[in-house]
Design a protein around this motif. Sequence first.
Motif, PDB file in Angstrom:
ATOM      1  N   ASN A  42       3.070 -94.044  23.769  1.00  0.00           N
ATOM      2  CA  ASN A  42       2.394 -93.911  22.660  1.00  0.00           C
ATOM      3  C   ASN A  42       1.244 -94.954  22.603  1.00  0.00           C
ATOM      4  O   ASN A  42       0.940 -95.792  21.355  1.00  0.00           O
ATOM      5  CB  ASN A  42       3.312 -94.265  21.442  1.00  0.00           C
ATOM      6  N   LEU A  43       0.428 -95.003  23.639  1.00  0.00           N
ATOM      7  CA  LEU A  43      -0.681 -95.919  23.501  1.00  0.00           C
ATOM      8  C   LEU A  43      -1.727 -95.322  22.719  1.00  0.00           C
ATOM      9  O   LEU A  43      -2.760 -96.093  22.045  1.00  0.00           O
ATOM     10  CB  LEU A  43      -1.221 -96.169  25.267  1.00  0.00           C
ATOM     11  N   VAL A  44      -1.614 -93.955  22.666  1.00  0.00           N
ATOM     12  CA  VAL A  44      -2.739 -93.406  21.998  1.00  0.00           C
ATOM     13  C   VAL A  44      -2.189 -92.673  20.706  1.00  0.00           C
ATOM     14  O   VAL A  44      -1.045 -92.030  20.755  1.00  0.00           O
ATOM     15  CB  VAL A  44      -2.927 -92.227  22.958  1.00  0.00           C
ATOM     16  N   ILE A  54     -12.467-100.840  30.714  1.00  0.00           N
ATOM     17  CA  ILE A  54     -12.570 -99.197  30.648  1.00  0.00           C
ATOM     18  C   ILE A  54     -11.754 -98.578  31.602  1.00  0.00           C
ATOM     19  O   ILE A  54     -11.048 -97.377  31.367  1.00  0.00           O
ATOM     20  CB  ILE A  54     -14.004 -98.726  30.971  1.00  0.00           C
ATOM     21  N   PHE A  55     -11.773 -99.178  33.012  1.00  0.00           N
ATOM     22  CA  PHE A  55     -10.751 -98.706  33.936  1.00  0.00           C
ATOM     23  C   PHE A  55      -9.158 -98.344  33.405  1.00  0.00           C
ATOM     24  O   PHE A  55      -8.565 -97.554  33.683  1.00  0.00           O
ATOM     25  CB  PHE A  55     -11.046 -99.425  35.310  1.00  0.00           C
ATOM     26  N   MET A  56      -8.824 -99.651  33.382  1.00  0.00           N
ATOM     27  CA  MET A  56      -7.340 -99.872  33.137  1.00  0.00           C
ATOM     28  C   MET A  56      -6.983 -99.325  31.765  1.00  0.00           C
ATOM     29  O   MET A  56      -5.897 -98.502  31.921  1.00  0.00           O
ATOM     30  CB  MET A  56      -6.960-101.170  33.208  1.00  0.00           C
ATOM     31  N   ASP A  57      -7.361 -99.629  30.717  1.00  0.00           N
ATOM     32  CA  ASP A  57      -7.042 -99.289  29.405  1.00  0.00           C
ATOM     33  C   ASP A  57      -7.120 -97.591  29.525  1.00  0.00           C
ATOM     34  O   ASP A  57      -6.394 -96.852  28.666  1.00  0.00           O
ATOM     35  CB  ASP A  57      -7.818 -99.739  28.379  1.00  0.00           C
ATOM     36  N   GLY A  58      -8.640 -97.075  29.944  1.00  0.00           N
ATOM     37  CA  GLY A  58      -8.738 -95.818  29.962  1.00  0.00           C
ATOM     38  C   GLY A  58      -7.711 -95.177  30.741  1.00  0.00           C
ATOM     39  O   GLY A  58      -7.085 -93.968  30.355  1.00  0.00           O
ATOM     40  N   LEU A  59      -7.208 -95.400  31.831  1.00  0.00           N
ATOM     41  CA  LEU A  59      -6.218 -94.674  32.876  1.00  0.00           C
ATOM     42  C   LEU A  59      -4.907 -94.857  32.205  1.00  0.00           C
ATOM     43  O   LEU A  59      -4.414 -93.613  32.085  1.00  0.00           O
ATOM     44  CB  LEU A  59      -6.167 -95.793  34.078  1.00  0.00           C
ATOM     45  N   LYS A  60      -4.552 -95.927  31.547  1.00  0.00           N
ATOM     46  CA  LYS A  60      -3.317 -95.726  30.853  1.00  0.00           C
ATOM     47  C   LYS A  60      -3.142 -94.797  29.691  1.00  0.00           C
ATOM     48  O   LYS A  60      -2.184 -94.097  29.431  1.00  0.00           O
ATOM     49  CB  LYS A  60      -2.782 -97.129  30.328  1.00  0.00           C
ATOM     50  N   LEU A 107      -1.228 -89.808  27.441  1.00  0.00           N
ATOM     51  CA  LEU A 107      -1.545 -88.553  26.759  1.00  0.00           C
ATOM     52  C   LEU A 107      -1.105 -87.526  27.530  1.00  0.00           C
ATOM     53  O   LEU A 107      -0.403 -86.411  26.784  1.00  0.00           O
ATOM     54  CB  LEU A 107      -2.980 -88.533  26.516  1.00  0.00           C
ATOM     55  N   ASP A 108      -1.129 -87.399  28.768  1.00  0.00           N
ATOM     56  CA  ASP A 108      -0.710 -86.290  29.718  1.00  0.00           C
ATOM     57  C   ASP A 108       0.275 -86.442  30.414  1.00  0.00           C
ATOM     58  O   ASP A 108       0.627 -85.995  31.551  1.00  0.00           O
ATOM     59  CB  ASP A 108      -2.021 -86.170  30.583  1.00  0.00           C
ATOM     60  N   ARG A 109       1.138 -87.342  29.826  1.00  0.00           N
ATOM     61  CA  ARG A 109       2.316 -87.589  30.614  1.00  0.00           C
ATOM     62  C   ARG A 109       3.273 -86.488  30.960  1.00  0.00           C
ATOM     63  O   ARG A 109       4.166 -86.371  31.959  1.00  0.00           O
ATOM     64  CB  ARG A 109       3.241 -88.872  30.043  1.00  0.00           C
ATOM     65  N   GLN A 110       3.227 -85.257  30.368  1.00  0.00           N
ATOM     66  CA  GLN A 110       4.117 -84.133  30.673  1.00  0.00           C
ATOM     67  C   GLN A 110       3.616 -83.518  31.859  1.00  0.00           C
ATOM     68  O   GLN A 110       4.307 -82.955  32.695  1.00  0.00           O
ATOM     69  CB  GLN A 110       4.151 -83.314  29.529  1.00  0.00           C
ATOM     70  N   ILE A 169     -10.626 -90.880  20.984  1.00  0.00           N
ATOM     71  CA  ILE A 169      -9.575 -89.655  21.483  1.00  0.00           C
ATOM     72  C   ILE A 169     -10.116 -88.271  20.823  1.00  0.00           C
ATOM     73  O   ILE A 169     -10.001 -88.233  19.475  1.00  0.00           O
ATOM     74  CB  ILE A 169      -8.376 -90.074  21.186  1.00  0.00           C
ATOM     75  N   GLU A 170     -10.224 -87.266  21.639  1.00  0.00           N
ATOM     76  CA  GLU A 170     -10.211 -85.953  21.245  1.00  0.00           C
ATOM     77  C   GLU A 170      -9.283 -85.240  21.737  1.00  0.00           C
ATOM     78  O   GLU A 170      -9.654 -84.850  22.750  1.00  0.00           O
ATOM     79  CB  GLU A 170     -11.741 -85.366  21.285  1.00  0.00           C
ATOM     80  N   LYS A 171      -8.143 -84.928  21.107  1.00  0.00           N
ATOM     81  CA  LYS A 171      -7.111 -84.216  21.826  1.00  0.00           C
ATOM     82  C   LYS A 171      -7.384 -82.609  21.760  1.00  0.00           C
ATOM     83  O   LYS A 171      -8.223 -82.210  20.982  1.00  0.00           O
ATOM     84  CB  LYS A 171      -5.948 -84.388  21.244  1.00  0.00           C
ATOM     85  N   ILE A 172      -6.717 -82.089  22.717  1.00  0.00           N
ATOM     86  CA  ILE A 172      -6.721 -80.812  23.127  1.00  0.00           C
ATOM     87  C   ILE A 172      -5.933 -80.072  21.895  1.00  0.00           C
ATOM     88  O   ILE A 172      -5.262 -80.501  21.441  1.00  0.00           O
ATOM     89  CB  ILE A 172      -6.291 -80.349  24.384  1.00  0.00           C
ATOM     90  N   LYS A 173      -6.654 -78.893  21.705  1.00  0.00           N
ATOM     91  CA  LYS A 173      -6.078 -78.220  20.494  1.00  0.00           C
ATOM     92  C   LYS A 173      -4.691 -77.717  20.854  1.00  0.00           C
ATOM     93  O   LYS A 173      -3.817 -77.873  19.984  1.00  0.00           O
ATOM     94  CB  LYS A 173      -7.259 -76.955  19.905  1.00  0.00           C
TER      95      LYS A 173
END
Lengths: 356, 356
Positions: A352-354, A107-113, A118-121, A3-7
């Motif tokens: 808070n998966l991430v 990759i598909f399901m865990d990645g998607l979730k 992370l971008d739920r807002q 995970i590389e979060k946006i600044k």
Amino acid sequence: MVIEKIKESRFTPDVFDITTFGTAFADHMLLSWYKDGKWSEPIIKPYGKLDFTPAISVGHYGQGIFEGMKAYKGETGDVYLFRPDKNLERLNKSAERLDMPQIPEEIFMDGLKALIDLDRQWVPSTYGMSLYLRPVMFATEEAITARSSNEYLFAILTAVAPNYYNKPLSVKVADRYSRAANGGVGFAKAAGNYAGSFYPTHLAREEGYDQVIWTDDATHTFIEEAGTMNVFVRINDKLITAPTSERILDGVTRRSMIELAKAEGIDVEVRKVTVEEMHTAHKNGQLKEVFGVGTAVVVNNYVAVGYASERLELEDLPETESYGKILKKKLVDLQMGISEDPFGWRLKVEENLVEA
Amino acid sequence: MVIEKIKESRFTPDVFDITTFGTAFADHMLLSWYKDGKWSEPIIKPYGKLDFTPAISVGHYGQGIFEGMKAYKGETGDVYLFRPDKNLERLNKSAERLDMPQIPEEIFMDGLKALIDLDRQWVPSTYGMSLYLRPVMFATEEAITARSSNEYLFAILTAVAPNYYNKPLSVKVADRYSRAANGGVGFAKAAGNYAGSFYPTHLAREEGYDQVIWTDDATHTFIEEAGTMNVFVRINDKLITAPTSERILDGVTRRSMIELAKAEGIDVEVRKVTVEEMHTAHKNGQLKEVFGVGTAVVVNNYVAVGYASERLELEDLPETESYGKILKKKLVDLQMGISEDPFGWRLKVEENLVEA
């Protein structure tokens, strides 16, 4: 997963005011690269540019497939997916037909979730709105030779989803051009299917229609699908939709509408339906409605169907009478967590998966 | 035209030793970008990476078309193109069907000539070898909504071209899968046509064949084309090839072979040819040869044709008897400036078109 979060998030509440579909991307994207026969560890990073040369294989040979999905936010703030297992299943069917590698479920399901968490807002809570999710896989090898690529990118992009169409559509029944061949890739969500549909759609627009209803390529007798929508025809109180085939996309919304219609006690038939049958029903006043369904469009009740030189006008039935509108409300209520989910279609995205 | 020359050429004489087609790119590429309804001034610059996001439209909706061409070097060191006007014409036909913008002649022709002139040392002079040229156009808009892109890249790439196939091929006649629909994009050199062919080709390989001969999607009765090749069938001393149609690519090599055959006094018929006719001719000892032709492959005399569960073996006729081999030599001699050019097909690339 890396995970590389946006600044600094690009989110502001007015991102939801956008009126064009699929152009305002959320903060992050998920990427995984296929090379030497295996997928790389997925990475979630800020949406942005990658390096490709103009020899990128998909630009030449078209190995590209995708899925359309949405994330919904309910009144409690919970975020939901809708039948994501069906999208993974179809993506891998498309991949097989296009001679591309299978995407592993994790990759598909865990990645998607993780991405949505992370971008739920970015998921709007307004009724009927959603965050559009775009899993996509395309060929990235730098080789201009006509064979399957040895390298692929799998990505999940997310973009704010206003109404796909801001009005009811009028559609033209194809009598010259075709979308799919027998033994072709019509059932797959393959890039080339869309490319081939744009010019006939362009011509239909010049005749005053918004989209094309595709028919079989041999005889133009049977109604198949509308490119981004499966089609339902209502004759009197019977709802009819074509069976899926190797020429017709197995739409998740289509399947869900059939099940919702059955649960509502609507008489729904999955069988071949001819253009002529629709035309005759219209002439006899029995063609009550024709509508298209799909993840992006949800349900669109057509105002007119073009058939040869005729324009069959359709009545705008009220919310309580239109099967299209009744089923659309059932579907959206379920997707947004407003109604019960007797089918087990809704999947809550845990928080808070991430790790921050 | 803007020229940005490479600082130090990557050329070494051993680039010609490569055995894989389309992976060793010459020093430069030509680029022009379509935006706001017009093409940018073309630029020739070192071959390399560009910035694209994974939302690049072609990866999702497949609007991509290309041409295959070659540059030849004669014994005098002159460099030739072969009928480039036909490629421009076909590229623009493909563009129309895929709802993409037309490429102006000056960008295509002047760009092509300047690019080859600049990289003329990359054109091998060995008989039968050439520099492969790949004009390509694909959709680059960053938008995941199913409509024609508003932005495109036109590029010309060049790559060292060893033999496309290093052996005579065996081919399987399609009896289950199809390449093109009536009213579809089969006649266009469209990316999606290739993507759809890879899986059936993969299956044919598992049966011991190299490629597929496509047939009509409705009945699998008529021989159409072989994906990267148009197909010629010789029954006794008659050479037969299918007429081009909306399902069959109008190959430049195919056209040229027909004209060369006529000039040789070979009895050539352009008409529909059925799989059954080929099968019967084989049974009666009248199927002399079957070969595929195309820019990349030139001419490939098949060693076997698979038909249902049968494998029709074909004799390897000597150079002086095989129409495929006779016509191939005629064609290559003309392309390389060895023979006269009564047709006016050869175009010399002038030197110093580009200022150093």
